[in-house]
Structure formats: structure tokens, C-alpha cells
Motif scaffolding. Structure first.
Motif, short mmCIF file in Angstrom:
data_model
loop_
_atom_site.label_atom_id
_atom_site.label_comp_id
_atom_site.label_asym_id
_atom_site.label_seq_id
_atom_site.Cartn_x
_atom_site.Cartn_y
_atom_site.Cartn_z
N HIS B 257 0.84 -1.21 -0.17
CA HIS B 257 0.14 -0.04 -0.01
C HIS B 257 0.84 1.22 0.21
O HIS B 257 0.70 2.04 -0.77
N HIS B 306 -7.07 -2.26 4.17
CA HIS B 306 -8.08 -2.02 3.33
C HIS B 306 -8.13 -2.95 2.05
O HIS B 306 -8.84 -3.14 1.16
N HIS B 307 -6.90 -3.71 2.05
CA HIS B 307 -6.90 -4.62 0.64
C HIS B 307 -7.29 -6.03 1.17
O HIS B 307 -7.50 -6.88 0.33
CU LIG Z 1 -4.11 0.33 -0.45
#
Ligand SMILES: [Cu+2]
Lengths: 228, 544
Positions: B257, B306-307
């Protein structure tokens, strides 16, 4: 910028009066500070590198405490303690070597570096003996792994992480010994002085870092579960 | 500043390009400017490779049936498209080319702090690239660019290890670059150049370097563990052997990220340079933009979850990751609003770099806002693994990062080469890329929302119209990328000589000659005011 045309020609194609620093630096002081900061930044990346392994170990240890605890009993605490003392001693001699370089004491630099290297090699020797012992006991993770316990799968994971962490640490020790060899040659030739001791100072930082990693590895791998 | 007598090129002058000829003077150079050119060549090759894969993907998706490739081949295509574009083009992109060239100049130094390390990083990068290329030529890899276990361990029949090794090696080259930048910004600044007189490009590159330094080692050790698992058959991530695949995803996204910010922060820095230069205004909210770069670097490390909303995560963790992900919008919006405020009442001129920068602002805003949508748990569950995600991250990485990269390349090309490119064709290219990009990726938002999953080589016939639109847009986009390649190369030979400051911009890089001398400045610059003091005093000559 500076419309008054401040034009002190600091750089003139390498024609410095005191040529004790590389051409793109303004002074030896700037070069020393840059090298030292660079080393610290490098150590931060090293810390994150080991950090991933520490995280994996802690997560799995807390997920399967019994299997990890049982597996950790197969490590030799006496040898681990001995190695810890050896490494702390080597940090002391390393610090003394750097100090001697700063004072320009050539002979002391050589002596302390040799001592550091002997201690480092001792550590690696003991580690090799421990590894050999694990191989004899069929504790190498993989197909030949044999473990008398409730949960051999996660015991195998313990040894996998043990070898990954101590192996990477040992690799750093070996690299460190290579660096110290270079420092030894430079020191013996009298390259270090009160005005120039960058390389040995940075090597010292590296050596201490590798020691500190071990200071965390030792209790995590050997000592948890050893109380009482 | 010192005199620059050869403004018009009337007499030969020694600069970094004619200071030594021959292959050796390039391959053994420690000049950051030459290393930047070497990187430019390398990443352009990898961009072309990744682009070729994209062409094949869009060709396959022009029809609903899987008629061009077997599913397995299609898996390899999108995997290698992602790997080449992300690890070998976008991540090194702006830092290794524009950062390498301009950070020392912008801080008024003669080179980066560690020039030999800089050259070494280029070699390491190429060795990594060669591993990945070798793997591609021998059948490639089909795990997706994320290397998820157990695709990359138990079920992998393709060249996972050489590719992973290539990425591992290339990671060290970005670490060296980041380290070099941090030390240079701390220790090599010219007299008078305080932190708040630094150009915002330097701030952005500094924040990017922090992410590289903190994140890359973590993905390196993760790759190492995957390697150990494959080589020795031990269970770290493989559930069949007692491991936990979720740990892999956590470790992977902890780097990957923040890697999004490695890609887009440098381009934000470029836009912060271009906007004031072509609006002829001092940038609005300098400190806010500077701090927001640091804020993005920090926040970027807190949102990786959030992945993994659908991968197995407690509702509390998911809620926290959701809220933190929305917070990322704050520093991003600070930048966009400040750029917009700079444009307001500015004397905007529509030069090519500005067109790219405006394109960046628009496309990044769409990418960012859909990112906020995706941070919402309900929407993420609905569109997870659909083309909505694909469209979202291409708006950030292509619409954002690549627009910024091209904008910077156009802005500084006269400085880098000393030559001017075609004004007409470059403005055409900016327009073609903008249109091509939107035609390619806007339909993918709709496709994803309607439920078309990503990573499949065939799809139901009702999705064909939008897919054909997307493929047609990709063709336009491809043409848009070829045009600059042609006129840039053309300009090196036939382009008009550039003056030292063709845009009339302020900044240390415009105070030295084009192309700069080997040691960047004839005399040590001394800085006495902040950046972006627009309009530059007309009478005060650029060179004193
Ligand atoms: Cu991300």
C-alpha cells in the motif's frame, strides 16, 4: 537567488587545498556527517528487514504457544548465553577500536580489531556447532524433520523461523567480519587519524547493530518459557 | 550566479553531456545526471514491455469469448503487466530519473551524497530486471502481481522464484536511491537553503524516500520467506503445512500500500513545480503541501488492511482500517485544493507541462474520490475484485503517476538535454493521452459496478460494448505514448537550442545552464529567498 551575485568559488574542479574529502563535498566534516547519517538510514532499513521476521515469529508464537515452547526446549541455553556474552564483549572491543582510531593510536586499533574478529569468529563457530547439533537431532525443517511432541507441524515452523532469523543474523556477522578485515588493513596502514575515521566509525555502527539484533533474538528464541 | 556566456550556443561549452564520450564514460559515470539518463533508458524499456502486455490483454478482452489466449496465458499476461509496470517502471520512475537529476541541483549541490552508490543502484536495478525478464522469456508467472500464497507456493508451476528474486534485487536499488536522497537533502543543501525554502518536489521526494526506506525491507523479507517455503517445503504461509496465508497478505500490503505513494507522491511533487511556473503565481499553502507529503508517508503505513476486507478480518479491525483509509483523503485534498487555489487568478499559460499537470489534478481527483468510496466497507465488499478496482488504481497510477512523470519530463526536458521539443506535437500528445486514458478506464468503472470480475479472459456478452470502448481507448492511449517518444528523440538531434530558462520559471535548476555543467553550477549558489517567488523579477537577469 542572490541577485547581488555572491560568487565565492567553492569548487574549482577538485583543486582543493585540503583534499581530505571527496570532490562533491564542501568539507571533511560534511563528508563525515553524510557517511554517518547514511549508515544510520541503512540500519533503519536493516531494522525493518529483521522486523518482518520478528513480527512473523511473534504472531505465530502467540498463535501456537505450546508447540513453540516445546520446540524452544531443544535449543541449548548455555551455548546461547555463552554466545551472548561473546558478542557483548566484541561490541566493547569494537567501541575501543573506534576510540583508538579517533585518538590516532594505530597499534591499539589493530589489537582491538583483531580481538573483535576473534570474538565474532567464536560466535560463528558456536553457532555452527549448534546448527550441526540440530541437524543430528533431525530438527532441520523440511522432509527429514522429526519431532516428538504434540504438534510437530508448528514445531517445524519454530525451527524454520529459528534458522531464518539466526541464519540471517549469522550472514550479517560474516559480512561484518569481511568489513572488519578491510578496516584492519586500513588501520594497520595507519589510514585513520583524529581527522579521518569515517569508515571505522560506520563499521562500528554496523557491528553494534548486529549485536543488538542478537540481544533480541536470544531471549525470544531461547529464554521464553524458561522461567521457573 | 555566475555568468553563462553560451546562452545562444555560439561557442562550445563543457556540460555533462559532452564531458567525455564513449560507452565507458556512461557506464562508469558517477554523475547523477548521467545516471538519471541511464535510468530513463532502462525504465522506458520496461514500460514498453509492460505496455505490450497491456495491448495483448485489451486485444483478448475485445471479444467476450476467450479466443486469443488460453486462460493460463492470460493469467501470465496480466501478472507480468503488473510486475513490470509497478516494480520496474512506476516505483523507480520519477525518483530515479527526475529525482536523480534534479534533487542535487535543487539543493544546490554538486552531486548526491553517495555518487558511487547511485551508480551501483542502477546496476542492481538492471540485474533485478534481467531476472524478471528471464522469467518472462521462459514462460512467465501467473500468480498476479501480488504473489498471494498459496498461488505462489503450493499451486505455482511457473517461474515464481526468479521473478521474486528480481523484485527482491530491484528493491535494494530503490533502498539505495532513497538513502541517497535522504542524506543529500539533510546534508548537502546550499548555504541559505533552509527546509522551508526547499522546492516542494524535494519535499515530495524526501517523503517518498522515507517510505522506500521503511517499506521495501519488509517486502524483501516476505519474498525471502516465500522463497524458503518453496525451496525447503516448510510451512510459513501454507495452511496445509500449518502456516497462515493471511500473514503473507499483511506483510505484502504493509509495503505495497505505501508503494502506491512511492508511485504518486513524486508526481505530486512534479505538479507542485509545474503549477506555479505556468500560473505565474507563488504556490498557495506551501507549508500545507510540504507537510501533507509527510502526512501521506505516515498515513500510508496505517491503511494496508483495506486490501483485505474480504480476506478474513475482524469487523473492528476492518472499521479502523476503513476510517484510517478515508483519512488519506485529507492530505490528498489539501494538495488538490492548494494547486487549485494557485491557479485561481493566475496568469495560466497552456504549455505542454501544464496540460499534463492539469490532467494529473483531474484524473488523480477521480482516482482519489473513488478511493474514498472503496474505503467504505459496504461498497468495497460489493465491488471487490471487479473492474471498479482496476479502474480506480489505474486512475491513480496511470492518470496520476504517469501524467506527473510525463509532465515533469516535458517541463525539464530542455534542461536535461538543452533542446526544445515540438510545442505542437507535445500538446497534441497531452490531449491524446488524456482522452485515450479516460476512454480506456471510465468504462471499467461501470463494468466493475455492473459486476464484471477482474482477471478473467472471457466475460458475458452484455459487457462487450464497454469492453470494446476500453480497448479502443487503450489504442488511443498507446498512440499517445508513442508520440512523445518520437519527438523527444527527434528533439535531441534536430530540436532548437534551449535557453537556460525557457519557461521563465524560478528555481535553482533554471539558474544554471542547459544542459547543466558537470558540477551543476559554475559557482556555489547561495539561496536568499523561498521557492516560487513569482512572477520572477523581469529586469533581474536570470544569471547575475
Ligand atoms: Cu491500498
Amino acid at each position: 537567488m542572490s541577485p547581488d551575485g555572491h560568487a565565492t568559488a567553492v569548487h574549482g574542479g577538485g583543486a582543493h587545498a585540503a583534499a581530505a574529502h571527496a570532490g562533491h563535498f564542501d568539507s571533511a566534516e560534511q563528508q563525515r556527517e553524510s557517511a554517518s547519517l547514511g549508515m544510520w538510514v541503512f540500519l533503519v532499513t536493516e531494522l525493518m528487514f529483521f522486523g518482518g521476521l520478528f513480527l512473523a515469529y511473534i504472531v505465530y508464537r502467540s498463535a501456537w504457544p505450546e508447540a513453540f515452547g516445546a520446540a524452544s526446549h531443544h535449543l541449548d541455553v548455555r551455548l546461547g548465553t555463552f554466545n551472548t556474552i561473546v558478542l557483548i564483549g566484541s561490541s566493547l572491543t569494537m567501541a575501543l577500536a573506534v576510540r583508538s582510531a579517533q585518538l590516532g593510536r594505530r597499534q591499539a586499533v589493530v589489537i582491538f580489531l583483531v580481538l573483535t574478529m576473534i570474538l565474532g569468529a567464536t560466535f560463528l563457530g558456536v553457532k555452527a556447532y549448534e546448527y550441526h547439533h540440530k541437524a543430528v537431532e533431525h530438527l532441520l525443517p523440511g522432509h527429514g524433520f522429526q519431532f516428538e511432541g504434540a504438534d510437530p507441524r508448528h514445531a517445524s515452523m519454530f525451527f524454520c523461523l529459528y534458522f531464518a532469523m539466526t541464519g540471517l543474523h549469522a550472514l550479517h556477522m560474516i559480512v561484518g567480519l569481511g568489513i572488519l578485515t578491510v578496516m584492519l588493513i586500513m588501520g594497520a596502514r595507519g589510514r585513520f587519524s583524529a581527522a579521518y575515521y569515517n569508515p571505522i566509525e560506520c563499521s562500528g555502527l554496523y557491528w553494534h547493530f548486529v549485536d543488538i539484533i542478537w540481544i533480541f533474538l536470544f531471549p525470544l528464541l531461547y529464554l521464553l518459557e524458561r522461567h521457573g | 550566479m555566475s555568468a553563462a556566456p553560451t546562452e545562444t550556443g555560439s561557442e562550445p561549452r563543457t556540460h555533462y553531456l559532452n564531458d567525455g564520450y564513449g560507452i565507458k564514460s556512461w557506464l562508469l559515470t558517477t554523475d547523477h545526471k548521467r545516471i538519471a539518463i541511464l535510468y530513463l533508458i532502462s525504465i522506458t524499456v520496461f514500460f514498453a514491455l509492460g505496455g505490450l502486455m497491456a495491448v495483448l490483454i485489451r486485444l483478448e478482452l475485445a471479444t467476450p469469448e476467450g479466443d486469443l489466449f488460453q486462460p493460463d496465458m492470460y493469467n501470465r499476461l496480466f501478472t507480468m503487466h503488473g510486475i513490470f509496470m509497478i516494480f520496474f517502471f512506476l516505483i523507480p520512475g520519477v525518483p530515479a530519473v527526475l529525482g536523480n537529476f534534479f534533487i542535487p541541483i535543487m539543493v544546490g549541490a554538486r552531486d548526491l551524497a553517495f555518487p558511487r552508490l547511485n551508480l551501483l543502484s542502477w546496476y542492481i536495478f538492471n540485474i533485478g530486471g534481467i531476472f524478471a525478464f528471464w522469467a518472462m522469456m521462459h514462460g512467465g508467472i501467473d500468480t498476479g502481481w501480488t504473489f498471494y500464497t498459496p498461488y505462489s507456493t503450493t499451486y505455482a508451476s511457473t517461474h515464481v522464484l526468479p521473478t521474486a528474486l528480481g523484485i527482491f534485487i530491484a528493491g535494494f536499488s530503490s533502498i539505495l536511491t532513497g538513502l541517497n536522497f535522504v542524506v543529500t537533502v539533510h546534508r548537502m543543501r546550499a548555504p541559505g537553503l533552509t527546509w522551508f525554502r526547499l522546492p516542494l518536489f524535494v519535499w515530495a521526494m524526501y517523503a517518498t524516500s522515507l517510505i522506500i526506506i521503511l517499506g521495501t525491507p519488509v517486502v524483501a523479507v516476505t519474498i525471502l520467506l516465500v522463497g524458503a517455503e518453496r525451496l525447503f517445503g516448510v510451512g510459513i504461509f501454507d495452511p496445509a503445512l500449518g502456516g497462515d496465508p493471511l500473514l503473507f497478505q499483511h506483510l505484502f500490503w504493509f509495503y505495497s500500500h505505501p508503494a502506491v505513494y512511492i508511485m504518486v507522491l513524486p508526481s505530486m511533487g512534479v505538479v507542485s513545480e509545474i503549477v506555479p511556473a505556468f500560473a505565474r503565481r507563488k504556490i498557495f499553502g506551501y507549508r500545507f503541501i510540504a507537510y501533507s507529503s509527510i502526512a501521506l508517508a505516515v498515513l500510508g503505513f496505517l491503511v494496508w488492511g483495506h486490501h483485505m476486507f474480504v480476506a478474513g478480518m475482524s469487523i473492528y479491525a476492518a472499521t479502523i482500517f476503513s476510517i484510517l483509509s478515508m483519512l488519506v483523503a485529507v492530505p490528498s485534498a489539501i494538495k488538490v485544493f492548494n494547486w487549485t487555489a494557485t491557479l485561481y487568478k493566475g496568469a495560466v499559460s497552456w504549455e505542454t507541462p501544464m496540460l499534463y499537470a492539469l490532467g494529473f489534478i483531474g484524473l488523480f481527483t477521480i482516482g482519489g474520490l473513488t478511493g474514498v468510496m472503496l474505503a467504505t466497507l459496504g461498497i468495497d465488499l460489493h465491488v471487490h475484485d471487479t473492474y471498479f478496482i482496476v479502474a480506480h488504481f489505474h486512475y491513480i497510477m496511470v492518470g496520476g503517476a504517469i501524467m506527473g512523470y510525463l509532465g515533469g519530463l516535458h517541463y525539464w526536458w530542455p534542461k536535461i538535454t538543452g533542446k526544445l521539443y515540438s510545442r505542437f506535437w507535445s500538446r497534441i500528445s497531452a490531449g491524446v493521452i488524456f482522452i485515450g486514458f479516460n476512454v480506456t478506464f471510465l468504462p471499467q468503472f461501470i463494468l466493475g459496478y455492473l459486476g464484471m470480475p477482474r482477471r478473467y479472459h472471457s466475460y458475458p456478452p452484455e459487457f462487450q460494448v464497454l469492453n470494446v470502448m476500453s480497448s479502443a481507448g487503450a489504442t488511443i492511449l498507446g498512440v499517445g505514448y508513442v508520440i512523445p517518444l518520437v519527438y523527444f528523440i527527434w528533439s535531441m538531434r534536430y530540436g532548437k537550442q534551449a535557453s537556460s530558462n525557457p519557461w521563465g520559471a524560478v528555481g535553482l535548476e533554471w539558474e544554471t545552464t542547459s544542459p547543466p555543467p558537470t558540477h551543476n553550477f559554475e559557482t556555489q549558489p547561495v539561496v536568499s529567498r523561498g521557492p516560487y517567488e513569482y512572477p520572477p523579477p523581469k529586469e533581474a537577469p536570470v544569471v547575475a
